[in-house]
Motif scaffolding. Structure first.
Motif, PDB file in Angstrom:
ATOM      1  N   GLN A  79      11.422  -4.240  -2.594  1.00  0.00           N
ATOM      2  CA  GLN A  79      11.092  -2.818  -2.542  1.00  0.00           C
ATOM      3  C   GLN A  79      10.873  -2.354  -1.108  1.00  0.00           C
ATOM      4  O   GLN A  79      10.397  -3.108  -0.255  1.00  0.00           O
ATOM      5  CB  GLN A  79       9.832  -2.531  -3.376  1.00  0.00           C
ATOM      6  N   LEU A  80      11.211  -1.077  -0.863  1.00  0.00           N
ATOM      7  CA  LEU A  80      10.935  -0.487   0.440  1.00  0.00           C
ATOM      8  C   LEU A  80       9.438  -0.235   0.572  1.00  0.00           C
ATOM      9  O   LEU A  80       8.775   0.178  -0.384  1.00  0.00           O
ATOM     10  CB  LEU A  80      11.706   0.827   0.605  1.00  0.00           C
ATOM     11  N   LEU A  81       8.896  -0.474   1.763  1.00  0.00           N
ATOM     12  CA  LEU A  81       7.465  -0.328   2.004  1.00  0.00           C
ATOM     13  C   LEU A  81       7.152   1.005   2.663  1.00  0.00           C
ATOM     14  O   LEU A  81       7.979   1.565   3.387  1.00  0.00           O
ATOM     15  CB  LEU A  81       6.967  -1.479   2.886  1.00  0.00           C
ATOM     16  N   HIS A  82       5.937   1.495   2.446  1.00  0.00           N
ATOM     17  CA  HIS A  82       5.469   2.706   3.111  1.00  0.00           C
ATOM     18  C   HIS A  82       5.025   2.367   4.533  1.00  0.00           C
ATOM     19  O   HIS A  82       4.776   1.215   4.865  1.00  0.00           O
ATOM     20  CB  HIS A  82       4.307   3.325   2.334  1.00  0.00           C
ATOM     21  N   ARG A 123       2.304  -5.712   7.774  1.00  0.00           N
ATOM     22  CA  ARG A 123       3.652  -5.132   7.806  1.00  0.00           C
ATOM     23  C   ARG A 123       4.294  -5.380   9.164  1.00  0.00           C
ATOM     24  O   ARG A 123       5.475  -5.718   9.260  1.00  0.00           O
ATOM     25  CB  ARG A 123       3.596  -3.631   7.520  1.00  0.00           C
ATOM     26  N   ALA A 124       3.494  -5.196  10.211  1.00  0.00           N
ATOM     27  CA  ALA A 124       4.017  -5.431  11.560  1.00  0.00           C
ATOM     28  C   ALA A 124       4.397  -6.903  11.738  1.00  0.00           C
ATOM     29  O   ALA A 124       5.462  -7.217  12.291  1.00  0.00           O
ATOM     30  CB  ALA A 124       2.970  -5.024  12.600  1.00  0.00           C
ATOM     31  N   GLN A 144       0.831  -1.202   0.000  1.00  0.00           N
ATOM     32  CA  GLN A 144       0.000   0.000   0.000  1.00  0.00           C
ATOM     33  C   GLN A 144       0.870   1.258   0.000  1.00  0.00           C
ATOM     34  O   GLN A 144       1.853   1.343   0.737  1.00  0.00           O
ATOM     35  CB  GLN A 144      -0.896   0.028   1.243  1.00  0.00           C
ATOM     36  N   GLY A 145       0.474   2.226  -0.805  1.00  0.00           N
ATOM     37  CA  GLY A 145       1.198   3.489  -0.861  1.00  0.00           C
ATOM     38  C   GLY A 145       2.184   3.575  -2.010  1.00  0.00           C
ATOM     39  O   GLY A 145       2.641   4.665  -2.367  1.00  0.00           O
ATOM     40  N   LEU A 180      -4.778   4.555  -1.121  1.00  0.00           N
ATOM     41  CA  LEU A 180      -3.437   4.031  -0.887  1.00  0.00           C
ATOM     42  C   LEU A 180      -3.166   2.716  -1.604  1.00  0.00           C
ATOM     43  O   LEU A 180      -2.020   2.272  -1.693  1.00  0.00           O
ATOM     44  CB  LEU A 180      -3.202   3.824   0.621  1.00  0.00           C
ATOM     45  N   ASP A 181      -4.211   2.081  -2.116  1.00  0.00           N
ATOM     46  CA  ASP A 181      -4.048   0.740  -2.686  1.00  0.00           C
ATOM     47  C   ASP A 181      -3.218   0.743  -3.970  1.00  0.00           C
ATOM     48  O   ASP A 181      -3.141   1.752  -4.684  1.00  0.00           O
ATOM     49  CB  ASP A 181      -5.410   0.104  -2.960  1.00  0.00           C
ATOM     50  N   ILE A 182      -2.621  -0.405  -4.251  1.00  0.00           N
ATOM     51  CA  ILE A 182      -1.719  -0.544  -5.390  1.00  0.00           C
ATOM     52  C   ILE A 182      -2.493  -0.637  -6.700  1.00  0.00           C
ATOM     53  O   ILE A 182      -3.665  -1.010  -6.730  1.00  0.00           O
ATOM     54  CB  ILE A 182      -0.814  -1.778  -5.226  1.00  0.00           C
ATOM     55  N   ASN A 183      -1.804  -0.294  -7.786  1.00  0.00           N
ATOM     56  CA  ASN A 183      -2.367  -0.402  -9.131  1.00  0.00           C
ATOM     57  C   ASN A 183      -1.424  -1.189 -10.029  1.00  0.00           C
ATOM     58  O   ASN A 183      -1.291  -0.900 -11.214  1.00  0.00           O
ATOM     59  CB  ASN A 183      -2.615   0.993  -9.702  1.00  0.00           C
TER      60      ASN A 183
END
Length: 318
Positions: free
Chosen positions: A134-137, A149-150, A122-123, A278-281
């Motif tokens: 990839q780095l996450l938001h 994520r947690a 997300q983000g 915030l959702d991915i596309n």
């Protein structure tokens, strides 16, 4: 034996089916859902066993693992908006995962596979396939993105500190037998083809797209990773590896059942996205899981919808 938490549910039941078919001994945990999927009945009390378990109680987790001599765990128990409060989600999704990890390091569990979600991305607003490195938001607007994520962070820390053999599996949008949700467009379209009712989804954009994976393919990918002898990574995407629009899903249903009536909307009209801002596309990059364990989705959207419709009509699992 292999323990599947959340094993009576949507994805857990399909995982159990594959494992039981291959001769593995499996224990499913039971909490809210108490009805065993019909396609698991032939294995019950043979190489499939059921036990009640609240994963938020550390002592109970330890008792179950000791009682059944569990050697590995597929952890899928989770709460989302329609099944509990935010506090419930924090308890089950985060504390429950901590309990699984803590008992696993105490008792020497061989492998813990944790079912995560594409929602951790997300983000990220790119159109290119999303990669595991990839780095996450940080920001989240729903239970699953934030808690998953947690979970991942905690699991990776447990792995580093206690040398636990952990696999994090980021599953895409899954559909098929036993899927739930009152407002689930794929489920509603499949049911319309069986029951003959009009499927009015004019507020859903036919061009909205997701990485949709049939549940049997999802379960296959999880089993391949869980049983793999050696893995080079701790995180794997699991999806179709391409986006499918709601319009394409409608067309697949109409090809199977031409008389089905399905209405979808257009983005220029009055439509409500099923995605949040915030959702991915983008779809998931599944190069890693293909290369490591040879995963290939077997059911494209047409085959997947045909299998799903067969389940609804005949309760026959394909």
């Amino acid at each position: 034996m292999i323990l599947i938490t959340g094993g009576m549910g949507f994805i857990g039941s399909s995982i159990a089916r594959i494992l039981c078919e291959s001769g593995e001994a499996v224990v499913l945990t039971m909490y809210r859902r108490r009805e065993l999927a019909s396609f698991l009945e032939p294995y019950k009390d043979k190489n499939l066993f059921i036990t009640p378990l609240d994963v938020t109680i550390l002592e109970d987790v330890e008792k179950v693992i000791k009682k059944f001599s569990i050697r590995s765990i597929i952890h899928g128990a989770a709460i989302y908006e329609s099944t509990g409060t935010l506090f419930d989600a924090m308890q089950v999704n985060i504390l429950g995962t901590i309990n699984i990890l803590e008992v696993s390091q105490r008792l020497g569990i061989e492998r813990i596979s944790i079912i995560s979600s594409e929602a951790v991305y997300q983000g990220i607003k790119q159109k290119e396939p999303l990669r595991e490195d990839q780095l996450l938001h940080v920001e989240s607007d729903r239970y699953i993105p934030g808690t998953k994520r947690a979970e991942e962070n905690i699991a990776l820390l447990y792995s580093k500190v206690h040398n636990l053999n952990i696999v994090l599996i980021r599953a895409s949008r899954i559909y098929g037998p036993l899927s739930t949700g009152f407002r689930n467009p794929i489920k509603l379209m499949a049911e319309a083809s069986v029951y003959g009712n009009t499927c009015d989804l004019k507020d859903i954009d036919e061009d909205e797209a997701h990485d949709n994976l049939y549940v049997k393919d999802c379960a296959k990918g999880i089993v391949l990773l869980h049983l793999a002898k050696n893995l080079n990574y701790k995180i794997y995407n699991l999806g179709m590896g391409r986006l499918t629009t709601f319009g394409e899903i409608r067309d697949a249903v109409l090809k199977i059942s031409p008389d089905t009536i399905i209405y979808l909307g257009k983005k220029l009209g009055d439509v409500t996205p099923t995605k949040s801002p915030l959702d991915i596309n983008a779809c998931l990059d599944i190069t890693r899981i293909k290369r490591e364990v040879g995963f290939e989705p077997e059911l494209d959207i047409e085959k997947g919808m045909k299998a799903y419709i067969t389940w609804i009509k005949e309760k026959r699992y394909i």
